[in-house]
Design a protein around this motif. Structure first.
Motif, PDB file in Angstrom:
ATOM      1  N   GLN A 240       0.852  -1.178   0.000  1.00 19.93           N
ATOM      2  CA  GLN A 240       0.000   0.000   0.000  1.00 19.93           C
ATOM      3  C   GLN A 240       0.893   1.234   0.000  1.00 19.93           C
ATOM      4  O   GLN A 240       1.976   1.234   0.593  1.00 19.93           O
ATOM      5  N   VAL A 241       0.435   2.284  -0.663  1.00 17.14           N
ATOM      6  CA  VAL A 241       1.158   3.551  -0.688  1.00 17.14           C
ATOM      7  C   VAL A 241       0.423   4.528   0.235  1.00 17.14           C
ATOM      8  O   VAL A 241      -0.764   4.794   0.063  1.00 17.14           O
ATOM      9  N   VAL A 242       1.161   5.038   1.220  1.00 17.97           N
ATOM     10  CA  VAL A 242       0.581   5.923   2.225  1.00 17.97           C
ATOM     11  C   VAL A 242       1.256   7.284   2.134  1.00 17.97           C
ATOM     12  O   VAL A 242       2.486   7.365   2.017  1.00 17.97           O
ATOM     13  N   THR A 243       0.453   8.338   2.151  1.00 22.37           N
ATOM     14  CA  THR A 243       0.991   9.705   2.164  1.00 22.37           C
ATOM     15  C   THR A 243       0.938  10.255   3.576  1.00 22.37           C
ATOM     16  O   THR A 243      -0.127  10.278   4.204  1.00 22.37           O
ATOM     17  N   ILE A 244       2.098  10.695   4.085  1.00 27.02           N
ATOM     18  CA  ILE A 244       2.190  11.268   5.426  1.00 27.02           C
ATOM     19  C   ILE A 244       2.453  12.760   5.291  1.00 27.02           C
ATOM     20  O   ILE A 244       3.387  13.178   4.591  1.00 27.02           O
ATOM     21  N   THR A 245       1.631  13.546   5.943  1.00 26.96           N
ATOM     22  CA  THR A 245       1.768  15.011   5.903  1.00 26.96           C
ATOM     23  C   THR A 245       2.056  15.538   7.294  1.00 26.96           C
ATOM     24  O   THR A 245       1.335  15.217   8.243  1.00 26.96           O
ATOM     25  N   ALA A 246       3.146  16.321   7.415  1.00 22.27           N
ATOM     26  CA  ALA A 246       3.522  16.943   8.691  1.00 22.27           C
ATOM     27  C   ALA A 246       3.204  18.430   8.634  1.00 22.27           C
ATOM     28  O   ALA A 246       3.497  19.099   7.642  1.00 22.27           O
ATOM     29  N   THR A 247       2.590  18.949   9.706  1.00 21.58           N
ATOM     30  CA  THR A 247       2.217  20.367   9.782  1.00 21.58           C
ATOM     31  C   THR A 247       2.915  21.010  10.968  1.00 21.58           C
ATOM     32  O   THR A 247       2.915  20.465  12.078  1.00 21.58           O
ATOM     33  N   SER A 248       3.506  22.171  10.733  1.00 25.82           N
ATOM     34  CA  SER A 248       4.208  22.896  11.794  1.00 25.82           C
ATOM     35  C   SER A 248       3.204  23.400  12.824  1.00 25.82           C
ATOM     36  O   SER A 248       2.166  23.986  12.465  1.00 25.82           O
ATOM     37  N   GLN A 249       3.503  23.184  14.104  1.00 26.16           N
ATOM     38  CA  GLN A 249       2.636  23.700  15.157  1.00 26.16           C
ATOM     39  C   GLN A 249       2.793  25.209  15.321  1.00 26.16           C
ATOM     40  O   GLN A 249       1.855  25.905  15.722  1.00 26.16           O
ATOM     41  N   ALA A 250       3.979  25.715  14.996  1.00 18.31           N
ATOM     42  CA  ALA A 250       4.206  27.153  15.113  1.00 18.31           C
ATOM     43  C   ALA A 250       3.544  27.916  13.980  1.00 18.31           C
ATOM     44  O   ALA A 250       3.068  29.047  14.159  1.00 18.31           O
ATOM     45  N   ASN A 251       3.533  27.325  12.801  1.00 18.43           N
ATOM     46  CA  ASN A 251       2.938  27.990  11.634  1.00 18.43           C
ATOM     47  C   ASN A 251       2.207  26.921  10.826  1.00 18.43           C
ATOM     48  O   ASN A 251       2.808  26.172  10.074  1.00 18.43           O
TER      49      ASN A 251
ATOM     50  N   SER B 159       4.998  16.847   2.866  1.00 14.88           N
ATOM     51  CA  SER B 159       4.395  15.524   2.647  1.00 14.88           C
ATOM     52  C   SER B 159       5.429  14.549   2.101  1.00 14.88           C
ATOM     53  O   SER B 159       6.391  14.945   1.438  1.00 14.88           O
ATOM     54  N   ALA B 160       5.207  13.289   2.388  1.00 14.05           N
ATOM     55  CA  ALA B 160       6.082  12.230   1.872  1.00 14.05           C
ATOM     56  C   ALA B 160       5.230  10.995   1.605  1.00 14.05           C
ATOM     57  O   ALA B 160       4.268  10.714   2.331  1.00 14.05           O
ATOM     58  N   MET B 161       5.587  10.271   0.542  1.00 20.29           N
ATOM     59  CA  MET B 161       4.870   9.040   0.197  1.00 20.29           C
ATOM     60  C   MET B 161       5.714   7.847   0.628  1.00 20.29           C
ATOM     61  O   MET B 161       6.903   7.761   0.303  1.00 20.29           O
ATOM     62  N   ILE B 162       5.084   6.917   1.348  1.00 23.51           N
ATOM     63  CA  ILE B 162       5.778   5.739   1.851  1.00 23.51           C
ATOM     64  C   ILE B 162       5.058   4.497   1.338  1.00 23.51           C
ATOM     65  O   ILE B 162       3.832   4.405   1.404  1.00 23.51           O
ATOM     66  N   THR B 163       5.819   3.555   0.810  1.00 22.05           N
ATOM     67  CA  THR B 163       5.254   2.294   0.343  1.00 22.05           C
ATOM     68  C   THR B 163       5.397   1.247   1.433  1.00 22.05           C
ATOM     69  O   THR B 163       6.510   0.956   1.896  1.00 22.05           O
TER      70      THR B 163
END
Length: 298
Positions: free
Chosen positions: A15-26, A32-36
């Motif tokens: 499965q291909v999963v997209t992980i998105t990180a969001t800054s807490q300060a802004n 984003s990064a795609m992980i298999t």
């Protein structure tokens, strides 16, 4: 000795999963990064895997060694890819069973029947140890386009305690093939194929039909006057509405005596009672007789 237990689908090969990180300060800043994600079964070349969980409460008293487990199901996912399923080989060659989720410990199995259109799978699987205290988990793998030859090992399913195994799904031929390593094939006479409890079956007409099994199936049968003890086991699925012989001995000679005619060893009497005497040469009191009739065609 064997039965079918439910199974559940675990996962596909990847499965291909997209992980998105969001800054807490802004919160306007993200990355984003795609992980298999690759499942353990991918290492064995198989795309699909399911778990088979055997309820230990169904196993009485003690662990069972080298147990021939019956896997019998019809599932569209076990059909071939040409028929909307996930199996790639039309003969079901790319179906195997294992004790680990990576498929690295292959179990001996006999593929008795495979239907590429409906996804019917009838297989016997040898389980090295079937626990009566904890659930046993097996894995069935399928979907491997590189597999073009049989993966089964039918003779490995049935240990040395079995003299012969006749499935009789091939009852339209003159040979009853023995699935064990002994090769004790039987001969069919005036037998036609019919539906059965498991896969196909043989239909006997009650007069000229019979299955002749070799004497090697009862290798320990006493043949001298000094040998009086004998033990054996015989298992069979049958249904009938009439009296008749299920198992008989062509030469009913008691050890040390003259050759005689054949003797009934297991039969249904005129009242429908099942009578057994492996093998009876004395009085009727020596027989084992059931209290229930078995001529109800079930």
């Amino acid at each position: 000795r064997s039965t079918l237990f439910p199974y559940t689908t675990l996962f596909r090969s990847q499965q291909v999963v997209t992980i998105t990180a969001t800054s807490q300060a802004n919160t306007a800043q993200t990355a984003s990064a795609m992980i298999t994600l690759v499942s353990p079964c991918a290492s064995s070349g198989y795309s699909y895997q399911r778990a088979i969980v055997i309820d230990h409460t169904k196993i009485p008293n003690t662990d069972q060694a080298d147990f021939p487990f019956l896997f019998n199901t019809t599932d569209p996912l076990f059909a071939t890819t040409a028929n909307g399923g996930h199996v790639t080989n039309a003969n079901g060659y790319d179906i195997l069973f294992s004790t680990d989720p990576a498929g690295l410990t292959k179990l001996d199995h006999e593929l008795e029947e495979y239907n590429p259109v409906t996804g019917q799978v009838i297989a016997w699987v040898r389980i090295p140890t079937l626990s009566h205290t904890t659930d046993t988990v097996l894995y069935v793998f399928y979907g491997n386009s590189s597999i073009t030859t049989p993966q089964q090992n039918a003779t490995g399913v049935w240990d040395s305690y079995y003299q012969a195994i006749y499935h009789l799904a091939n009852a339209t031929t003159s040979v009853a093939t023995d699935s064990t390593a002994n090769g004790n094939n039987g001969t069919l006479n005036s037998v036609v194929g019919t539906t059965g409890e498991i896969d196909g079956a043989a239909s006997f007409n009650g007069t000229s039909s019979y299955l002749q099994i070799p004497s090697a199936d009862f290798a320990a049968y006493p043949t001298s006057a000094t040998t009086t003890g004998f033990s054996a086991s015989f298992g069979v699925w049958f249904q009938t509405t009439a009296a008749g012989v299920i198992l008989g001995q062509t030469d009913g000679t008691e050890p040390g005596n003259n050759t005689s005619e054949w003797v009934d060893a297991l039969y249904i009497d005129t009242k429908g009672l099942l009578r057994a005497s492996l093998f009876w040469h004395g009085s009727g009191n020596d027989q084992i007789v059931t209290s229930t009739a078995y001529n109800d065609n079930n």
